[in-house]
Design a protein around this motif. Structure first.
Motif, PDB file in Angstrom:
ATOM      1  N   PHE A 141      -9.568  -4.216   4.279  1.00 59.62           N
ATOM      2  CA  PHE A 141      -9.731  -3.478   5.362  1.00 59.62           C
ATOM      3  C   PHE A 141     -10.907  -3.701   5.981  1.00 59.62           C
ATOM      4  N   SER A 142     -11.812  -4.959   5.597  1.00 67.20           N
ATOM      5  CA  SER A 142     -13.201  -5.126   6.007  1.00 67.20           C
ATOM      6  C   SER A 142     -14.109  -3.731   6.342  1.00 67.20           C
ATOM      7  N   LYS A 143     -14.195  -2.931   5.075  1.00 64.05           N
ATOM      8  CA  LYS A 143     -14.920  -1.927   4.875  1.00 64.05           C
ATOM      9  C   LYS A 143     -15.675  -1.768   3.802  1.00 64.05           C
ATOM     10  N   ASN A 144     -17.005  -2.051   3.798  1.00 63.68           N
ATOM     11  CA  ASN A 144     -17.792  -1.992   2.400  1.00 63.68           C
ATOM     12  C   ASN A 144     -18.146  -0.455   2.079  1.00 63.68           C
ATOM     13  N   LYS A 145     -18.683  -0.440   0.982  1.00 61.25           N
ATOM     14  CA  LYS A 145     -19.470   1.133   0.567  1.00 61.25           C
ATOM     15  C   LYS A 145     -19.993   1.786   1.629  1.00 61.25           C
ATOM     16  N   LYS A 146     -21.028   1.053   2.085  1.00 52.43           N
ATOM     17  CA  LYS A 146     -21.633   1.699   3.374  1.00 52.43           C
ATOM     18  C   LYS A 146     -20.963   2.289   4.463  1.00 52.43           C
ATOM     19  N   GLU A 147     -19.862   1.303   4.872  1.00 47.71           N
ATOM     20  CA  GLU A 147     -18.919   1.780   6.056  1.00 47.71           C
ATOM     21  C   GLU A 147     -17.983   2.895   5.536  1.00 47.71           C
ATOM     22  N   LEU A 148     -17.673   3.152   4.332  1.00 48.49           N
ATOM     23  CA  LEU A 148     -16.799   4.196   3.957  1.00 48.49           C
ATOM     24  C   LEU A 148     -17.627   5.518   4.114  1.00 48.49           C
ATOM     25  N   LEU A 149     -18.763   5.290   3.452  1.00 47.06           N
ATOM     26  CA  LEU A 149     -19.465   6.581   3.446  1.00 47.06           C
ATOM     27  C   LEU A 149     -19.986   6.812   4.830  1.00 47.06           C
ATOM     28  N   ASP A 150     -20.114   6.017   5.816  1.00 46.88           N
ATOM     29  CA  ASP A 150     -20.311   6.595   7.064  1.00 46.88           C
ATOM     30  C   ASP A 150     -19.126   7.182   7.709  1.00 46.88           C
ATOM     31  N   ILE A 151     -18.002   6.592   7.426  1.00 47.17           N
ATOM     32  CA  ILE A 151     -16.625   7.086   8.025  1.00 47.17           C
ATOM     33  C   ILE A 151     -16.592   8.663   7.348  1.00 47.17           C
ATOM     34  N   ALA A 152     -16.862   8.719   6.118  1.00 43.03           N
ATOM     35  CA  ALA A 152     -16.801  10.188   5.506  1.00 43.03           C
ATOM     36  C   ALA A 152     -17.529  11.104   6.077  1.00 43.03           C
ATOM     37  N   GLU A 153     -18.920  10.742   6.408  1.00 45.93           N
ATOM     38  CA  GLU A 153     -19.678  11.547   6.870  1.00 45.93           C
ATOM     39  C   GLU A 153     -19.576  12.099   8.179  1.00 45.93           C
ATOM     40  N   ARG A 154     -19.007  10.928   8.967  1.00 44.24           N
ATOM     41  CA  ARG A 154     -18.580  11.253  10.183  1.00 44.24           C
ATOM     42  C   ARG A 154     -17.363  12.137  10.655  1.00 44.24           C
TER      43      ARG A 154
END
Length: 213
Positions: free
Chosen positions: A147-160
């Motif tokens: 899904f082309s989402k690394n750890k930082k992107e997952l955290l960004d999505i969660a926090e958003r």
């Protein structure tokens, strides 16, 4: 003087008069009038007809055919428990030869096993449990590749998107968890509702992660 055969065929029975097989009765060497020495539990009668699923029984001078389900597997309608039939006769009313599927109950009206009310939910829970455990490294690798989402992107999505306890739990899982299981409701909701990954995609991801990473 009439000649008699030295022996004649007779039907052999068991103690309950069920047909066992054919044997012979010898001509009585003492009595000379055609008398035969009939073995115990034997009768002079024609061999019974073979009928699949039945066993012949001698009753009042004739053959009756009794249902024979011995060795067959049946299932209790009340519980789905498997039993092996050991006695002759018709099947009891409280069993069926149809094997139940998980999360079904017997319907007398339908004459079949039908889903329980929450069958879909139970099947999903069962599938999630059987999916097993993957490590955080396996999980993050699979997510990034698929899904082309690394750890930082997952955290960004969660926090958003997330707030409160749900956000804290997801952040801790992504950053600190040693392993992942789909039985974690917070992670399941994050994957399905926040990332919009379908149930089937998640199980495919899980399987690939366990095998390849």
């Amino acid at each position: 003087m009439k000649d008699y055969p030295l022996n004649i065929p007779v039907c052999q029975l068991d103690e309950d008069n069920y047909f066992v097989g054919m044997t012979t009765a010898d001509l009585d060497p003492v009595v000379k009038n055609g008398h035969y020495l009939i073995p115990r539990l034997c009768i002079e009668a024609g061999k019974p007809e073979y009928k699949n699923g039945f066993i012949p029984q001698w009753n009042d001078g004739q053959w009756e055919y009794i249902e024979d389900h011995r060795g067959e597997a049946v299932y209790l309608k009340k519980t789905g428990e498997k039993r092996i039939i050991e006695v002759l006769g018709k099947l009891p009313d409280d069993v069926t030869t149809l094997a139940p599927l998980p999360f079904t109950k017997w319907s007398e009206d339908a004459g079949a096993w039908v889903d329980v009310d929450n069958a879909d939910e139970l099947r999903l829970q069962d599938k999630k449990e059987k999916a097993g455990i993957i490590t955080r490294s396996q999980f993050l690798t699979a997510i990034e590749l698929q899904f082309s989402k690394n750890k930082k992107e997952l955290l960004d999505i969660a926090e958003r998107v997330l707030v409160g306890d749900h956000l804290i739990k997801i952040r801790n899982v992504i950053l600190e968890a040693q392993s992942f299981t789909l039985m974690d409701d917070d992670m399941w909701d994050f994957l399905t509702q926040t990332l919009n990954i379908s149930n089937e995609q998640i199980f495919v991801l899980w399987d690939k992660a366990k095998k390849n990473y």
